[in-house]
Design a protein around this motif. Structure first.
Motif, short mmCIF file in Angstrom:
data_model
loop_
_atom_site.label_atom_id
_atom_site.label_comp_id
_atom_site.label_asym_id
_atom_site.label_seq_id
_atom_site.Cartn_x
_atom_site.Cartn_y
_atom_site.Cartn_z
N SER A 102 -0.50 -4.56 6.28
CA SER A 102 0.49 -3.58 6.72
C SER A 102 1.89 -4.19 6.84
CB SER A 102 0.08 -2.99 8.07
OG SER A 102 -0.08 -4.03 9.03
N ASP A 103 2.01 -5.53 6.75
CA ASP A 103 3.31 -6.18 6.82
C ASP A 103 4.00 -6.27 5.47
OD1 ASP A 103 3.29 -6.59 9.54
OD2 ASP A 103 2.26 -8.52 9.41
N ASP A 104 3.28 -6.00 4.39
CA ASP A 104 3.90 -6.10 3.08
C ASP A 104 4.94 -5.00 2.89
OD1 ASP A 104 0.75 -7.04 2.18
OD2 ASP A 104 2.46 -8.28 1.60
N PRO A 105 6.10 -5.34 2.33
CA PRO A 105 7.15 -4.33 2.13
C PRO A 105 6.66 -3.13 1.33
CG PRO A 105 8.02 -6.54 1.73
CD PRO A 105 6.54 -6.68 1.90
N PHE A 106 5.79 -3.38 0.35
CA PHE A 106 5.27 -2.29 -0.49
C PHE A 106 4.49 -1.29 0.36
CE2 PHE A 106 2.01 -0.50 -3.33
CZ PHE A 106 2.83 0.07 -4.28
N VAL A 107 3.60 -1.79 1.23
CA VAL A 107 2.79 -0.91 2.06
C VAL A 107 3.65 -0.24 3.13
CG1 VAL A 107 0.82 -0.82 3.64
CG2 VAL A 107 0.73 -2.31 1.64
N ARG A 108 4.61 -0.97 3.67
CA ARG A 108 5.49 -0.37 4.68
C ARG A 108 6.29 0.79 4.09
NH1 ARG A 108 7.00 -5.67 6.45
NH2 ARG A 108 9.06 -5.36 5.54
N ASP A 109 6.75 0.62 2.85
CA ASP A 109 7.50 1.70 2.20
C ASP A 109 6.63 2.94 2.03
OD1 ASP A 109 9.74 0.15 2.06
OD2 ASP A 109 9.43 -0.47 -0.03
N ILE A 110 5.37 2.73 1.65
CA ILE A 110 4.45 3.87 1.50
C ILE A 110 4.26 4.57 2.84
CG2 ILE A 110 2.10 4.57 0.89
CD1 ILE A 110 1.98 2.19 -1.01
N ASP A 111 4.03 3.77 3.88
CA ASP A 111 3.80 4.33 5.20
C ASP A 111 5.01 5.13 5.69
OD1 ASP A 111 2.01 4.20 7.77
OD2 ASP A 111 4.00 3.60 8.47
N GLU A 112 6.20 4.58 5.48
CA GLU A 112 7.41 5.27 5.93
C GLU A 112 7.64 6.56 5.18
OE1 GLU A 112 10.47 2.40 5.48
OE2 GLU A 112 9.77 1.11 7.14
N SER A 113 7.38 6.55 3.87
CA SER A 113 7.59 7.77 3.08
C SER A 113 6.61 8.86 3.48
CB SER A 113 7.46 7.46 1.59
OG SER A 113 6.14 7.07 1.27
N ILE A 114 5.37 8.49 3.80
CA ILE A 114 4.37 9.48 4.21
C ILE A 114 4.71 10.02 5.59
CG2 ILE A 114 1.94 9.80 4.83
CD1 ILE A 114 1.24 7.85 2.61
N ARG A 115 5.21 9.15 6.49
CA ARG A 115 5.62 9.62 7.81
C ARG A 115 6.76 10.63 7.70
NH1 ARG A 115 3.44 6.97 12.07
NH2 ARG A 115 2.41 4.98 11.62
N GLU A 117 7.38 12.53 5.16
CA GLU A 117 6.94 13.73 4.45
C GLU A 117 5.93 14.54 5.25
OE1 GLU A 117 4.43 14.78 0.36
OE2 GLU A 117 5.43 12.85 0.59
N MET A 118 4.94 13.87 5.88
CA MET A 118 3.82 14.56 6.52
C MET A 118 3.81 14.43 8.04
SD MET A 118 2.43 15.86 3.90
CE MET A 118 1.03 16.57 4.77
N GLY A 119 4.61 13.53 8.59
CA GLY A 119 4.62 13.34 10.03
C GLY A 119 3.53 12.41 10.54
N VAL A 120 2.75 11.83 9.64
CA VAL A 120 1.73 10.84 10.01
C VAL A 120 1.85 9.65 9.09
CG1 VAL A 120 0.14 12.61 10.85
CG2 VAL A 120 -0.02 11.86 8.47
N GLY A 121 1.29 8.51 9.51
CA GLY A 121 1.31 7.32 8.67
C GLY A 121 0.10 7.25 7.77
N LEU A 122 -0.09 6.12 7.12
CA LEU A 122 -1.23 5.94 6.23
C LEU A 122 -2.55 6.13 6.97
CD1 LEU A 122 -0.24 2.93 3.94
CD2 LEU A 122 -1.06 5.16 3.19
N ASP A 123 -2.62 5.65 8.22
CA ASP A 123 -3.85 5.77 8.99
C ASP A 123 -4.24 7.22 9.22
OD1 ASP A 123 -4.30 3.13 9.16
OD2 ASP A 123 -3.53 2.87 11.19
N GLY A 124 -3.29 8.12 9.12
CA GLY A 124 -3.57 9.53 9.38
C GLY A 124 -4.07 10.28 8.17
N LEU A 125 -4.20 9.61 7.02
CA LEU A 125 -4.69 10.27 5.81
C LEU A 125 -6.20 10.13 5.69
CD1 LEU A 125 -1.99 9.17 3.20
CD2 LEU A 125 -2.02 11.19 4.67
N LEU A 126 -6.79 11.02 4.91
CA LEU A 126 -8.24 10.96 4.70
C LEU A 126 -8.63 9.74 3.88
CD1 LEU A 126 -9.29 14.66 3.97
CD2 LEU A 126 -10.03 13.22 5.87
N ASN A 127 -7.83 9.40 2.86
CA ASN A 127 -8.15 8.29 1.96
C ASN A 127 -6.96 7.35 1.83
OD1 ASN A 127 -10.84 9.25 1.06
ND2 ASN A 127 -9.64 10.93 0.19
N PRO A 128 -6.64 6.59 2.87
CA PRO A 128 -5.47 5.71 2.79
C PRO A 128 -5.60 4.64 1.72
CG PRO A 128 -6.78 5.24 4.76
CD PRO A 128 -7.31 6.51 4.19
#
Length: 346
Positions: A102-115, A117-128
């Motif tokens: 979760s510290d990788d810039p690539f993963v952080r960017d994904i998490d931030e974009s989903i937050r 867009e959807m109001g939740v992070g990667l952990d909040g998805l069905l298939n992260p």
């Protein structure tokens, strides 16, 4: 919807244990269930090669023997390496999915974009895990498309496919565009698939129902199955009682873990998931009273919760840094498939 996809397999294991712990109660030879494990690509080879989630190999990189095109200059490859470094995939060695945290810039960017867009992070998805895989594959495919269409080694982070496409590129570039289009459609669905609260409540209700059913199974199985001819014909009273205390490991604890708890509760359920089968295996050598074994499993689960919450640090941790490596490995193995091994959670 299959709430517990592995229940058939673990039921087979439990019934096999039953046949060895209580000889004569069941006369059958349990078959070893065949499993098909999905093996996704776990390595990022370069911006010029990727293996997609759908198992399709990307076309050969520019400059390969099969492409028939001029080789890519060394400086172009160096630029591609710099682009990988910018998103946390740098270094000359192959980077596996397990190294993405979760510290990788690539993963952080994904998490931030989903937050956003959807109001939740990667952990909040069905298939992260699938989301991370698709994003990674799209990065590779867009990078290769940029090279094949004359744009050179471009850092495609934050760019759309159109911005990475210089046009042309022949048949190979067209295959890349089709592959990208399929993955973008799949990614759009996965990014909108949020693990809703109502689904967590279903798992909680399933655990509560399993608790009641298992208690009846170990005390009075005839109340549930006495109306069936096979219950008396094949003397299923004792086998069902045994299955009742195995219900803790087969359904109750897995249902609670399916809610994806965190912190002390997650640690408690990890301990319970490891402890309940040990109790169910060991106690039949001491007592044949299935109700006692069921209560022992209840005590293990309750004790796991008590231990996890009383040993929780003030900052919400459980002293993970002080655990031996073998124990950390066991705990991390329990998370396989949940997205943590793909870097969606630390």
């Amino acid at each position: 919807m299959a709430l517990l996809p592995n229940s058939a397999a673990v039921t087979t294991v439990a019934l096999f244990i039953l046949s060895t712990s209580y000889p004569g109660t069941i006369a059958f030879a349990p078959a070893s269930p065949s499993r098909t494990f999905e093996r996704r690509a776990s390595s990022v080879l370069s911006p010029f090669m990727s293996v997609g989630d759908d198992g399709e190999d990307a076309p050969p990189p520019a400059g390969s023997a099969s492409s028939g095109q001029p080789g890519v200059a060394a400086e172009t490859l160096a630029e591609a390496t710099d682009a990988l470094n910018a998103v946390g995939w740098g270094g000359g060695d192959i980077v596996t999915a397990a190294e993405l945290t979760s510290d990788d810039p690539f993963v952080r960017d994904i998490d931030e974009s989903i937050r956003a867009e959807m109001g939740v992070g990667l952990d909040g998805l069905l298939n992260p895990a699938k989301v991370v895989n698709l994003e990674r594959d799209l990065y590779n495919l867009r990078s290769e498309l940029a090279v094949r269409t004359g744009m050179g080694a471009t850092d495609v982070v934050g760019l759309s496919t159109a911005e990475c496409d210089g046009g042309g590129g022949g048949e190979e570039a067209e295959k890349l565009r089709m592959n990208i289009s399929k993955k973008e459609a799949s990614l759009g669905i996965e990014r909108r698939s949020v693990f809703r609260g109502w689904l967590k409540n279903i798992f909680l209700g399933q655990a509560a129902l399993s608790l009641v059913v298992s208690a009846v199974m170990v005390t009075n199985p005839g109340a549930l199955f006495g109306g069936f001819d096979w219950f008396e014909t094949y003397s299923f009273d004792q086998p069902i009682r045994v299955l009742g205390f195995w219900w803790w490991w087969l359904f109750i604890v897995p249902s609670l873990r399916s809610r994806r708890p965190s912190g002390a509760e997650k640690r408690a359920l990890d301990i319970a998931f490891l402890g309940t089968p040990l109790i169910s295996l060991a106690l039949p050598a001491v007592t044949k009273d299935c109700a006692i074994i069921w209560v022992a499993n209840l005590a293990v689960v309750a004790g796991s919760y008590a231990f996890a919450f009383t040993t929780e640090d003030e900052d919400g941790g459980n002293g993970d840094d002080n655990q031996p490596k073998w124990l950390k490995f066991i705990y991390s193995s329990l998370d396989f498939g949940s997205g943590k091994e793909r870097g969606t959670r630390k």
